[in-house]
Design a protein around this motif. Structure first.
Motif, mmCIF file in Angstrom:
data_model
loop_
_atom_site.group_PDB
_atom_site.id
_atom_site.type_symbol
_atom_site.label_atom_id
_atom_site.label_comp_id
_atom_site.label_asym_id
_atom_site.label_seq_id
_atom_site.Cartn_x
_atom_site.Cartn_y
_atom_site.Cartn_z
ATOM 1 N N THR A 202 -144.327 -3.482 31.526
ATOM 2 C CA THR A 202 -145.567 -4.117 30.961
ATOM 3 C C THR A 202 -144.932 -5.705 30.523
ATOM 4 O O THR A 202 -143.832 -5.721 30.203
ATOM 5 C CB THR A 202 -146.400 -3.696 29.911
ATOM 6 N N ALA A 203 -145.752 -6.704 30.379
ATOM 7 C CA ALA A 203 -145.270 -8.057 29.961
ATOM 8 C C ALA A 203 -145.087 -7.916 28.400
ATOM 9 O O ALA A 203 -144.350 -8.410 27.817
ATOM 10 C CB ALA A 203 -146.567 -9.245 30.041
ATOM 11 N N ASP A 204 -145.937 -7.097 27.858
ATOM 12 C CA ASP A 204 -145.705 -6.725 26.328
ATOM 13 C C ASP A 204 -144.335 -6.409 26.168
ATOM 14 O O ASP A 204 -143.669 -6.662 25.018
ATOM 15 C CB ASP A 204 -146.843 -6.074 26.035
ATOM 16 N N ASN A 205 -144.160 -5.321 26.564
ATOM 17 C CA ASN A 205 -142.639 -4.622 26.528
ATOM 18 C C ASN A 205 -141.585 -5.812 26.650
ATOM 19 O O ASN A 205 -140.537 -5.932 26.121
ATOM 20 C CB ASN A 205 -142.591 -3.559 27.420
ATOM 21 N N GLY A 206 -141.720 -6.624 27.831
ATOM 22 C CA GLY A 206 -140.786 -7.384 28.138
ATOM 23 C C GLY A 206 -140.393 -8.619 26.848
ATOM 24 O O GLY A 206 -139.557 -8.926 26.768
ATOM 25 N N LEU A 207 -141.424 -9.047 26.500
ATOM 26 C CA LEU A 207 -141.611 -10.041 25.370
ATOM 27 C C LEU A 207 -141.139 -9.530 24.237
ATOM 28 O O LEU A 207 -140.311 -10.313 23.573
ATOM 29 C CB LEU A 207 -143.245 -10.369 25.311
ATOM 30 N N GLY A 208 -141.448 -8.373 24.167
ATOM 31 C CA GLY A 208 -141.161 -7.666 22.650
ATOM 32 C C GLY A 208 -139.549 -7.639 22.625
ATOM 33 O O GLY A 208 -138.847 -7.950 21.583
ATOM 34 N N MET A 209 -138.753 -7.205 23.679
ATOM 35 C CA MET A 209 -137.422 -6.830 23.922
ATOM 36 C C MET A 209 -137.039 -8.401 23.679
ATOM 37 O O MET A 209 -135.759 -8.416 23.221
ATOM 38 C CB MET A 209 -137.214 -6.042 25.022
ATOM 39 N N GLY A 210 -137.367 -9.282 24.567
ATOM 40 C CA GLY A 210 -136.946 -10.372 24.612
ATOM 41 C C GLY A 210 -136.725 -11.115 23.211
ATOM 42 O O GLY A 210 -135.791 -11.769 22.913
ATOM 43 N N ALA B 192 -124.600 -4.784 15.302
ATOM 44 C CA ALA B 192 -125.228 -3.744 14.812
ATOM 45 C C ALA B 192 -126.187 -3.820 13.488
ATOM 46 O O ALA B 192 -127.320 -3.367 13.290
ATOM 47 C CB ALA B 192 -124.396 -2.670 14.300
ATOM 48 N N SER B 193 -125.414 -4.524 12.788
ATOM 49 C CA SER B 193 -126.154 -4.931 11.331
ATOM 50 C C SER B 193 -127.544 -5.676 11.622
ATOM 51 O O SER B 193 -128.677 -5.610 11.021
ATOM 52 C CB SER B 193 -125.371 -5.856 10.432
ATOM 53 N N LEU B 194 -127.578 -6.763 12.617
ATOM 54 C CA LEU B 194 -128.771 -7.341 12.977
ATOM 55 C C LEU B 194 -129.703 -6.641 13.636
ATOM 56 O O LEU B 194 -130.764 -6.750 13.574
ATOM 57 C CB LEU B 194 -128.288 -8.617 14.024
ATOM 58 N N VAL B 195 -129.097 -5.563 14.521
ATOM 59 C CA VAL B 195 -130.151 -4.716 15.447
ATOM 60 C C VAL B 195 -130.810 -3.781 14.218
ATOM 61 O O VAL B 195 -132.106 -3.448 14.521
ATOM 62 C CB VAL B 195 -129.341 -3.880 16.293
ATOM 63 N N VAL B 196 -130.087 -3.348 13.393
ATOM 64 C CA VAL B 196 -131.025 -2.741 12.006
ATOM 65 C C VAL B 196 -132.095 -3.294 11.462
ATOM 66 O O VAL B 196 -133.151 -2.824 11.338
ATOM 67 C CB VAL B 196 -129.880 -2.094 11.069
ATOM 68 N N CYS B 197 -131.702 -4.712 11.172
ATOM 69 C CA CYS B 197 -132.731 -5.493 10.915
ATOM 70 C C CYS B 197 -133.986 -5.747 11.910
ATOM 71 O O CYS B 197 -135.071 -5.636 11.292
ATOM 72 C CB CYS B 197 -132.282 -6.828 10.500
ATOM 73 N N VAL B 198 -133.737 -5.802 13.243
ATOM 74 C CA VAL B 198 -134.732 -5.639 13.979
ATOM 75 C C VAL B 198 -135.603 -4.474 14.014
ATOM 76 O O VAL B 198 -136.853 -4.535 14.212
ATOM 77 C CB VAL B 198 -134.177 -6.062 15.471
ATOM 78 N N GLU B 199 -135.037 -3.424 13.918
ATOM 79 C CA GLU B 199 -135.361 -2.138 13.857
ATOM 80 C C GLU B 199 -136.603 -1.795 12.758
ATOM 81 O O GLU B 199 -137.429 -1.463 13.016
ATOM 82 C CB GLU B 199 -134.454 -1.007 13.909
ATOM 83 N N LEU B 200 -135.998 -2.355 11.714
ATOM 84 C CA LEU B 200 -136.738 -2.123 10.396
ATOM 85 C C LEU B 200 -138.013 -3.025 10.634
ATOM 86 O O LEU B 200 -139.274 -2.745 10.332
ATOM 87 C CB LEU B 200 -136.093 -2.450 9.271
ATOM 88 N N LEU B 201 -137.963 -4.324 10.949
ATOM 89 C CA LEU B 201 -138.995 -5.277 11.082
ATOM 90 C C LEU B 201 -140.108 -4.829 12.088
ATOM 91 O O LEU B 201 -141.281 -4.991 11.859
ATOM 92 C CB LEU B 201 -138.607 -6.462 11.484
ATOM 93 N N MET B 202 -139.622 -4.293 13.314
ATOM 94 C CA MET B 202 -140.482 -3.518 14.340
ATOM 95 C C MET B 202 -141.239 -2.387 13.851
ATOM 96 O O MET B 202 -142.123 -2.218 14.141
ATOM 97 C CB MET B 202 -139.716 -3.211 15.587
ATOM 98 N N PHE C 156 -144.035 -3.859 11.473
ATOM 99 C CA PHE C 156 -145.015 -4.737 11.946
ATOM 100 C C PHE C 156 -145.466 -4.707 13.476
ATOM 101 O O PHE C 156 -146.669 -5.088 13.863
ATOM 102 C CB PHE C 156 -144.460 -6.295 11.824
ATOM 103 N N ALA C 157 -144.440 -3.872 14.003
ATOM 104 C CA ALA C 157 -144.936 -3.413 15.691
ATOM 105 C C ALA C 157 -144.496 -2.146 15.818
ATOM 106 O O ALA C 157 -143.854 -2.090 16.810
ATOM 107 C CB ALA C 157 -144.362 -4.802 16.462
ATOM 108 N N TYR C 158 -145.092 -1.009 15.034
ATOM 109 C CA TYR C 158 -144.664 0.332 15.362
ATOM 110 C C TYR C 158 -144.836 0.612 16.793
ATOM 111 O O TYR C 158 -143.891 1.253 17.352
ATOM 112 C CB TYR C 158 -145.089 1.293 14.236
#
Length: 224
Positions: free
Chosen positions: A34-42, A77-87, A90-92
């Motif tokens: 889906t476009a949503d998934n592509g945008l979110g990963m991007g 890895a540190s930045l990815v952890v930040c991304v995971e926590l934010l998602m 706010f975008a579970y």
């Protein structure tokens, strides 16, 4: 300023990650139903790629060369952890859809490739422009591919119906083989456009992507 724009703009077409550099194909193929998934990963990749370039550039004179790859991975890895926590905060639902591919950003070859080939050798401003441009190009590519597959596979775009009432979804498009077919068609179209542009300029056609990003050095390596 012109140099910064050159480093930023190369990621929007000339060195477009999935279609020119042909890097980061795992999420390109896996999360673009889906476009949503592509945008979110991007967006997640923009965050990690830009900030990892910044931190690698800031620390490039401190990090010992023998352990630089390990240090680059720790930063990512540190930045990815930040991304995971934010998602998760706010975008579970999106986080659940993307699944394992969010933590796998750590080993995305675009992240490590730009850290090694560019950020470790250039200033913070140049590295920021490089990471931001390639990240935006990657996000646009994923969103475009996701929109293409969602439109024909579900008859929707960003969850909204865009096809006529009698439309029969082409379910092949949202399966794994459909991802490869879509990617191949986009690559073929971009190569055809590139060769047409080269023909207009009187240049010889090329059989594959041609760029000078120096991410891997393979373009200038003779075949044996």
């Amino acid at each position: 300023m012109s140099t910064l724009w050159k480093e930023f703009s190369k990621g929007l077409w000339r060195d477009l990650p999935p279609f020119r550099l042909v890097l980061g194909l795992c999420p390109v193929l896996a999360v673009t139903k889906t476009a949503d998934n592509g945008l979110g990963m991007g967006l997640a990749v923009i965050f990690v790629l830009t900030l990892s370039n910044v931190f690698v550039s800031l620390l490039r004179n401190i990090i010992p060369s023998k352990v630089r790859i390990a240090c680059f991975i720790v930063i990512a890895a540190s930045l990815v952890v930040c991304v995971e926590l934010l998602m998760q905060a706010f975008a579970y639902p999106l986080y659940q859809q993307l699944g394992i591919f969010v933590p796998l950003i750590v080993v995305n070859c675009i992240i490590l490739g730009r850290a090694e080939a560019f950020a470790s050798k250039n200033t913070v401003l140049m590295s920021t422009a490089d990471g931001l441009g390639l990240g935006i190009g990657f996000a646009l590519s994923l969103t475009f591919l996701g929109a293409l597959r969602e439109t024909f596979g579900y008859g929707t775009l960003f969850g909204k119906s865009v096809m006529w009432s009698g439309f029969e979804p082409f379910t092949f498009m949202i399966e794994a083989p459909g991802a490869f077919v879509c990617l191949g068609l986009v690559l073929a179209a971009m190569n055809a456009l590139t060769n047409w542009q080269r023909g207009v300029k009187g240049l010889e056609a090329v059989e594959g992507p041609k760029h000078d990003c120096k991410a891997c050095g393979m373009c200038n390596t003779p075949l044996k």
